[in-house]
Design a protein around this motif. Structure first.
Motif, mmCIF file in Angstrom:
data_model
loop_
_atom_site.group_PDB
_atom_site.id
_atom_site.type_symbol
_atom_site.label_atom_id
_atom_site.label_comp_id
_atom_site.label_asym_id
_atom_site.label_seq_id
_atom_site.Cartn_x
_atom_site.Cartn_y
_atom_site.Cartn_z
ATOM 1 N N LYS A 135 0.846 -1.180 0.000
ATOM 2 C CA LYS A 135 0.000 0.000 0.000
ATOM 3 C C LYS A 135 0.898 1.252 0.000
ATOM 4 O O LYS A 135 0.653 2.218 -0.721
ATOM 5 C CB LYS A 135 -0.892 -0.025 1.238
ATOM 6 N N GLY A 136 1.941 1.185 0.816
ATOM 7 C CA GLY A 136 2.885 2.301 0.900
ATOM 8 C C GLY A 136 3.493 2.635 -0.443
ATOM 9 O O GLY A 136 3.554 3.787 -0.847
ATOM 10 N N VAL A 137 3.893 1.607 -1.179
ATOM 11 C CA VAL A 137 4.498 1.817 -2.487
ATOM 12 C C VAL A 137 3.509 2.534 -3.414
ATOM 13 O O VAL A 137 3.849 3.493 -4.098
ATOM 14 C CB VAL A 137 4.942 0.469 -3.112
ATOM 15 N N GLY A 138 2.255 2.058 -3.382
ATOM 16 C CA GLY A 138 1.232 2.675 -4.224
ATOM 17 C C GLY A 138 1.071 4.151 -3.923
ATOM 18 O O GLY A 138 0.995 4.980 -4.824
ATOM 19 N N MET A 139 1.037 4.492 -2.650
ATOM 20 C CA MET A 139 0.846 5.892 -2.272
ATOM 21 C C MET A 139 2.043 6.734 -2.692
ATOM 22 O O MET A 139 1.901 7.851 -3.157
ATOM 23 C CB MET A 139 0.625 5.990 -0.762
ATOM 24 N N THR A 140 3.232 6.176 -2.523
ATOM 25 C CA THR A 140 4.427 6.920 -2.908
ATOM 26 C C THR A 140 4.385 7.221 -4.394
ATOM 27 O O THR A 140 4.652 8.335 -4.826
ATOM 28 C CB THR A 140 5.696 6.093 -2.599
ATOM 29 N N SER A 141 4.005 6.208 -5.194
ATOM 30 C CA SER A 141 4.039 6.458 -6.621
ATOM 31 C C SER A 141 2.966 7.462 -7.017
ATOM 32 O O SER A 141 3.154 8.246 -7.931
ATOM 33 C CB SER A 141 3.975 5.157 -7.409
ATOM 34 N N GLN A 142 1.824 7.488 -6.285
ATOM 35 C CA GLN A 142 0.814 8.509 -6.607
ATOM 36 C C GLN A 142 1.346 9.908 -6.305
ATOM 37 O O GLN A 142 1.164 10.831 -7.086
ATOM 38 C CB GLN A 142 -0.490 8.251 -5.842
ATOM 39 N N ARG A 143 2.052 10.041 -5.187
ATOM 40 C CA ARG A 143 2.629 11.360 -4.846
ATOM 41 C C ARG A 143 3.665 11.805 -5.867
ATOM 42 O O ARG A 143 3.663 12.952 -6.298
ATOM 43 C CB ARG A 143 3.267 11.305 -3.451
ATOM 44 N N THR A 144 4.542 10.875 -6.253
ATOM 45 C CA THR A 144 5.586 11.264 -7.216
ATOM 46 C C THR A 144 4.949 11.556 -8.578
ATOM 47 O O THR A 144 5.391 12.438 -9.307
ATOM 48 C CB THR A 144 6.677 10.175 -7.362
ATOM 49 N N ARG A 145 3.867 10.816 -8.888
ATOM 50 C CA ARG A 145 3.152 11.077 -10.142
ATOM 51 C C ARG A 145 2.534 12.469 -10.124
ATOM 52 O O ARG A 145 2.582 13.199 -11.097
ATOM 53 C CB ARG A 145 2.048 10.027 -10.300
ATOM 54 N N LEU A 189 -3.526 15.452 -18.639
ATOM 55 C CA LEU A 189 -2.936 15.490 -17.290
ATOM 56 C C LEU A 189 -3.569 14.419 -16.394
ATOM 57 O O LEU A 189 -2.867 13.750 -15.629
ATOM 58 C CB LEU A 189 -3.115 16.878 -16.677
ATOM 59 N N LYS A 190 -4.880 14.240 -16.529
ATOM 60 C CA LYS A 190 -5.568 13.265 -15.674
ATOM 61 C C LYS A 190 -5.064 11.845 -15.974
ATOM 62 O O LYS A 190 -4.714 11.087 -15.065
ATOM 63 C CB LYS A 190 -7.081 13.349 -15.892
ATOM 64 N N VAL A 191 -5.025 11.505 -17.254
ATOM 65 C CA VAL A 191 -4.592 10.152 -17.618
ATOM 66 C C VAL A 191 -3.138 9.921 -17.203
ATOM 67 O O VAL A 191 -2.781 8.852 -16.703
ATOM 68 C CB VAL A 191 -4.805 9.910 -19.130
ATOM 69 N N MET A 192 -2.310 10.953 -17.356
ATOM 70 C CA MET A 192 -0.906 10.770 -16.961
ATOM 71 C C MET A 192 -0.740 10.665 -15.445
ATOM 72 O O MET A 192 0.232 10.090 -14.958
ATOM 73 C CB MET A 192 -0.031 11.865 -17.559
ATOM 74 N N SER A 193 -1.715 11.194 -14.713
ATOM 75 C CA SER A 193 -1.637 11.033 -13.249
ATOM 76 C C SER A 193 -2.134 9.646 -12.832
ATOM 77 O O SER A 193 -1.916 9.219 -11.702
ATOM 78 C CB SER A 193 -2.432 12.130 -12.545
ATOM 79 N N GLU A 194 -2.787 8.939 -13.753
ATOM 80 C CA GLU A 194 -3.334 7.618 -13.413
ATOM 81 C C GLU A 194 -2.500 6.439 -13.916
ATOM 82 O O GLU A 194 -2.413 5.411 -13.246
ATOM 83 C CB GLU A 194 -4.757 7.502 -13.984
ATOM 84 N N ILE A 195 -1.941 6.563 -15.109
ATOM 85 C CA ILE A 195 -1.197 5.415 -15.668
ATOM 86 C C ILE A 195 0.161 5.282 -14.961
ATOM 87 O O ILE A 195 0.933 6.236 -14.903
ATOM 88 C CB ILE A 195 -0.990 5.596 -17.199
ATOM 89 N N PRO A 196 0.440 4.104 -14.403
ATOM 90 C CA PRO A 196 1.674 3.903 -13.636
ATOM 91 C C PRO A 196 2.907 3.745 -14.545
ATOM 92 O O PRO A 196 3.172 2.658 -15.045
ATOM 93 C CB PRO A 196 1.401 2.614 -12.847
#
Ligand code: SAH
Length: 220
Positions: free
Chosen positions: A6-16, A34-41
């Motif tokens: 879960k932590g990893v997921g949150m970190t990547s959302q913040r960096t995204r 911008l929205k799609v780029m904030s969603e695609i990992p």
């Protein structure tokens, strides 16, 4: 519960989200992009060893001498695709990591993408399956010839740079369609947009860029 994951997921959302701020500063302002780029990992599309840099605004190696494009360039080219009206069908030449393809697949109903290096294509297809991106059709071919059997396209985006314009690509655009393509020899490339108007083409230079070369033939 797996807290570390879960932590990893949150970190990547913040960096995204930080990456999205950088893109806005660079004058990317299409909200859909911008929205799609904030969603695609993006980290799923780079080698694990480089994952910590996946949300930096840089291109990164993906093997076979190729690179995943810089996020800013992906955003800019995607914005150019969406400038057209009723964009239903887009062709990408140079699947590479599949990241640009994935972004397009969330914005355009039908995405076609061709790649000349088989292992890269197989890898990208696996990512599309994992992310359940079901509206992408890929081809293993020299995309300098476009994809005549699937033409015409509302837009064509080329993610490797030829020195001269591949005419076959222009012929595969609908009337009003746009070809977004980097061109020129190494160190002197520019990003161009060609818009088809009847049998004529309007050409516009956008900015200086640096892409890997568009090469001929296929690699198994
Ligand atoms: N959109 C990709 C860009 C990868 S780099 C990404 O962001 O990951 C450009 C890609 O174009 C490379 O994978 C390279 O193998 C491919 N390429 C170069 N010449 C090509 C050609 N003639 N036909 C199809 N793909 C080509």
């Amino acid at each position: 519960m797996n807290l570390s994951l879960k932590g990893v997921g949150m970190t990547s959302q913040r960096t995204r989200d930080r990456l999205i701020d950088i893109l806005k500063q660079l004058k990317i302002n299409n909200e859909k992009v911008l929205k799609v780029m904030s969603e695609i990992p993006r980290h799923l599309f780079v080698d694990e060893a480089l994952a910590s840099r996946s949300y930096d605004n840089v291109s990164l190696p993906i093997g076979h001498g190729q690179t995943i494009s810089q996020p800013y360039m992906v955003a800019l080219m995607t914005e150019q695709v969406l400038l057209g009206e009723k964009i239903k069908k887009v062709l990408e030449v140079g699947t590479g990591s599949g990241y640009q393809t994935a972004i397009l697949s969330r914005l355009v109903p039908n995405v076609y993408s061709v790649e000349r290096i088989k292992p890269l294509l197989d890898n990208a297809k696996e990512k599309f399956r994992r992310l359940k991106l079901n509206n992408i059709l890929t081809g293993y071919s020299d995309g300098g010839w476009g994809w005549p059997a699937k033409a015409p396209f509302d837009a064509i985006i080329v993610t490797a740079a030829p020195e001269t314009l591949p005419m076959a690509l222009l012929e595969q655009l609908v009337d009003g369609g746009r070809l977004i393509i980097p061109m020129g020899e190494k160190g002197k490339q520019e990003l161009f947009v060609f818009q088809r108007v009847g049998d004529k083409f309007h050409k516009k230079a956008l900015e200086k860029v640096s892409f890997v070369p568009l090469l001929k033939g296929k690699i198994a």
